[in-house]
Design a protein around this motif. Structure first.
Motif, PDB file in Angstrom:
ATOM      1  N   ASP A 221       1.180  98.076 102.190  1.00 55.32           N
ATOM      2  CA  ASP A 221       2.268  99.053 101.742  1.00 55.32           C
ATOM      3  C   ASP A 221       3.673  98.283 101.510  1.00 55.32           C
ATOM      4  O   ASP A 221       4.462  98.850 100.840  1.00 55.32           O
ATOM      5  CB  ASP A 221       3.078  99.891 103.092  1.00 55.32           C
TER       6      ASP A 221
ATOM      7  N   GLU B 169      -1.913 108.154 101.666  1.00 62.04           N
ATOM      8  CA  GLU B 169      -1.719 108.829 100.219  1.00 62.04           C
ATOM      9  C   GLU B 169      -2.944 108.657  99.370  1.00 62.04           C
ATOM     10  O   GLU B 169      -3.105 109.647  98.599  1.00 62.04           O
ATOM     11  CB  GLU B 169      -0.595 107.828  99.632  1.00 62.04           C
TER      12      GLU B 169
ATOM     13  N   ASN C 197       9.241  96.661  94.479  1.00 62.16           N
ATOM     14  CA  ASN C 197      10.089  97.677  95.032  1.00 62.16           C
ATOM     15  C   ASN C 197       9.017  99.037  94.698  1.00 62.16           C
ATOM     16  O   ASN C 197       8.183  98.852  93.552  1.00 62.16           O
ATOM     17  CB  ASN C 197      11.386  97.874  94.552  1.00 62.16           C
ATOM     18  N   LYS C 198       9.253 100.253  95.046  1.00 59.31           N
ATOM     19  CA  LYS C 198       8.260 101.195  94.707  1.00 59.31           C
ATOM     20  C   LYS C 198       8.921 101.738  93.200  1.00 59.31           C
ATOM     21  O   LYS C 198       7.910 101.838  92.494  1.00 59.31           O
ATOM     22  CB  LYS C 198       8.467 102.441  95.915  1.00 59.31           C
TER      23      LYS C 198
ATOM     24  N   PRO D 114       5.670 113.041  97.815  1.00 53.39           N
ATOM     25  CA  PRO D 114       6.140 111.981  98.037  1.00 53.39           C
ATOM     26  C   PRO D 114       5.317 110.674  98.196  1.00 53.39           C
ATOM     27  O   PRO D 114       4.193 110.934  98.859  1.00 53.39           O
ATOM     28  CB  PRO D 114       7.144 112.037  99.343  1.00 53.39           C
ATOM     29  N   GLU D 115       5.355 109.661  97.353  1.00 49.99           N
ATOM     30  CA  GLU D 115       4.514 108.383  97.399  1.00 49.99           C
ATOM     31  C   GLU D 115       5.292 107.074  98.094  1.00 49.99           C
ATOM     32  O   GLU D 115       5.996 106.568  97.360  1.00 49.99           O
ATOM     33  CB  GLU D 115       3.814 108.025  96.384  1.00 49.99           C
ATOM     34  N   ARG D 116       5.153 106.848  99.333  1.00 44.93           N
ATOM     35  CA  ARG D 116       5.997 105.737  99.881  1.00 44.93           C
ATOM     36  C   ARG D 116       5.468 104.429  99.684  1.00 44.93           C
ATOM     37  O   ARG D 116       6.218 103.552  99.678  1.00 44.93           O
ATOM     38  CB  ARG D 116       6.344 106.159 101.370  1.00 44.93           C
ATOM     39  N   SER D 117       4.129 104.367  99.988  1.00 40.95           N
ATOM     40  CA  SER D 117       3.494 102.727  99.718  1.00 40.95           C
ATOM     41  C   SER D 117       3.998 102.602  98.270  1.00 40.95           C
ATOM     42  O   SER D 117       3.772 103.262  97.055  1.00 40.95           O
ATOM     43  CB  SER D 117       2.092 103.077  99.763  1.00 40.95           C
ATOM     44  N   VAL D 118       4.320 101.012  98.138  1.00 44.91           N
ATOM     45  CA  VAL D 118       4.585 100.606  96.857  1.00 44.91           C
ATOM     46  C   VAL D 118       3.399 100.533  95.854  1.00 44.91           C
ATOM     47  O   VAL D 118       3.281 100.965  94.446  1.00 44.91           O
ATOM     48  CB  VAL D 118       5.227  99.145  96.946  1.00 44.91           C
TER      49      VAL D 118
ATOM     50  N   LEU E  67       0.143 103.664 104.765  1.00 46.21           N
ATOM     51  CA  LEU E  67       0.619 104.665 103.982  1.00 46.21           C
ATOM     52  C   LEU E  67      -0.227 104.547 102.797  1.00 46.21           C
ATOM     53  O   LEU E  67      -0.723 105.777 102.089  1.00 46.21           O
ATOM     54  CB  LEU E  67       2.123 104.467 103.388  1.00 46.21           C
TER      55      LEU E  67
ATOM     56  N   GLN F 108       5.757 107.696  87.493  1.00 42.30           N
ATOM     57  CA  GLN F 108       5.704 108.447  88.622  1.00 42.30           C
ATOM     58  C   GLN F 108       7.073 108.925  88.905  1.00 42.30           C
ATOM     59  O   GLN F 108       7.349 109.966  89.407  1.00 42.30           O
ATOM     60  CB  GLN F 108       5.268 107.381  89.709  1.00 42.30           C
ATOM     61  N   SER F 109       8.208 108.019  88.831  1.00 40.10           N
ATOM     62  CA  SER F 109       9.631 108.391  89.273  1.00 40.10           C
ATOM     63  C   SER F 109      10.177 109.011  88.138  1.00 40.10           C
ATOM     64  O   SER F 109      11.306 109.812  88.015  1.00 40.10           O
ATOM     65  CB  SER F 109      10.209 107.182  89.526  1.00 40.10           C
TER      66      SER F 109
END
Length: 343
Positions: A331, A15, A337-338, A149-153, A11, A103-104
């Motif tokens: 990843d 990404e 955690n992300k 969406p960015e799934r890789s930590v 990922l 990011q979040s």
């Protein structure tokens, strides 16, 4: 049995490879709101700028500090999140520009500080990927990253998008035609940077245990970001320093075989960084230099302010390779955690 990491694209790889498209999309979608914010800032110039962020986002804030101060002359400082979230100390921010980068957009400490900044009289700008996040909801101006969406930590495209958001804002605020022109050329330059061959860096660090990462000025933030990525994706202890600050003690550790990665920013800081790299090579250190005159090729930057984005894009491809060669899944870094929600 084959290594599953060698037969699939991680990922992180996927990404990071999207960064050019993300930046192109971001520039197109944010143009009007960036111009509106820039007009406001020119009409009522803030006495100073305060940034607030953690992790990779804080490294983007380092870039913002140097870019705003060098292009606009407005003092820019990092506001410690704990001052508002833990110590609950009110800050005097009347008329200031407060830039929160996340990011979040969910971390409680950033939210509390953004709230305190508004109460203290600042104009709050949220540079955030999640547009319906709590941080976006309380900001006066939202500059979405549009990174998807960015799934890789390990953050990649969202970090580059954060740098790009800062660059677009400063280009509009300053009215610098050179920066404006650079925005148009940046996405293609990022695509070129993704193809740069930095395999020598991965080859040389497979068995390493620690290293220094050096940058200066506009390049300091990516040195900080690279050091973080070495830690979280490769289990490799890396420390980031200014190419000037490393002379104040840390360089005593640099001797035969000690690994050093230097990001030489193509501006007035470059000569000093290159001279330092040669000094370390003279001690027998293992040195890599990302520079047009170094051993890690850099994509041509349409403007010196774009160079950090291109360098970190090339680095992301190399660090993903290094992680896999060290037997790790970039990843899924251990213990992370992300979304990290600190108080």
């Amino acid at each position: 049995m084959s290594d599953p990491l060698s037969t699939r694209a991680t990922l992180m790889f996927q990404e990071a490879a999207e960064a050019a498209d993300v930046v192109e999309r971001q520039f197109a979608r944010n143009g009007e709101r960036v111009e509106a914010l820039a007009a406001r800032l020119r009409q009522a110039p803030p006495p100073f700028v305060a940034t607030c962020a953690r992790g990779s986002s804080d490294h983007a804030a380092t870039y913002a500090k140097y870019l705003i101060e060098t292009r606009l002359g407005v003092v820019t400082a990092s506001a410690s999140p704990s001052v508002g979230s833990v110590y609950a100390s009110p800050l005097k921010l009347a008329g200031a520009l407060f830039i929160a980068i996340s990011q979040s957009g969910k971390s409680p400490d950033l939210l509390r500080n953004a709230e305190a900044a508004r109460a203290g009289g600042a104009h709050v700008v949220a540079i955030v990927n999640v547009e319906d996040s709590p941080l976006a909801a309380l900001a006066d101006t939202v500059l979405p990253l549009h990174a998807g969406p960015e799934r890789s930590v390990a953050a990649t495209k969202s970090y580059i998008a954060s740098l790009a958001a800062v660059l677009q804002l400063v280009a509009a605020w300053s009215g610098d035609p050179g920066l404006h022109a650079a925005l148009e050329a940046l996405p293609q330059a990022l695509r070129t940077a993704w193809q740069s061959d930095w395999s020598g860096l991965a080859d040389g660090l497979v068995d390493a245990r620690n290293l220094f990462v050096l940058g200066r000025g506009l390049g300091l933030g990516i040195a900080q970001e690279a050091a973080l990525k070495f830690k979280e994706t490769c289990g490799l202890h890396a420390e980031a320093y200014s190419a000037a600050e490393v002379r104040h003690g840390p360089m005593a550790l640099v001797g035969p075989g000690f690994p050093v990665l230097c990001f030489a920013q193509p501006d007035d800081t470059e000569a000093g960084t290159l001279a330092l790299a040669e000094e370390f090579r003279g001690r027998g250190a293992q040195v890599w230099v990302a520079s047009a005159r170094g051993d890690l090729a850099l994509a041509a930057a349409p403007h010196p302010a774009c160079a950090p984005l291109l360098a970190i894009q090339s680095f992301y491809r190399a660090i993903e390779t290094l992680a896999r060669r060290r037997g790790l899944d970039p990843d899924l870094p251990p213990h992370l955690n992300k979304v990290t929600e600190t108080v």
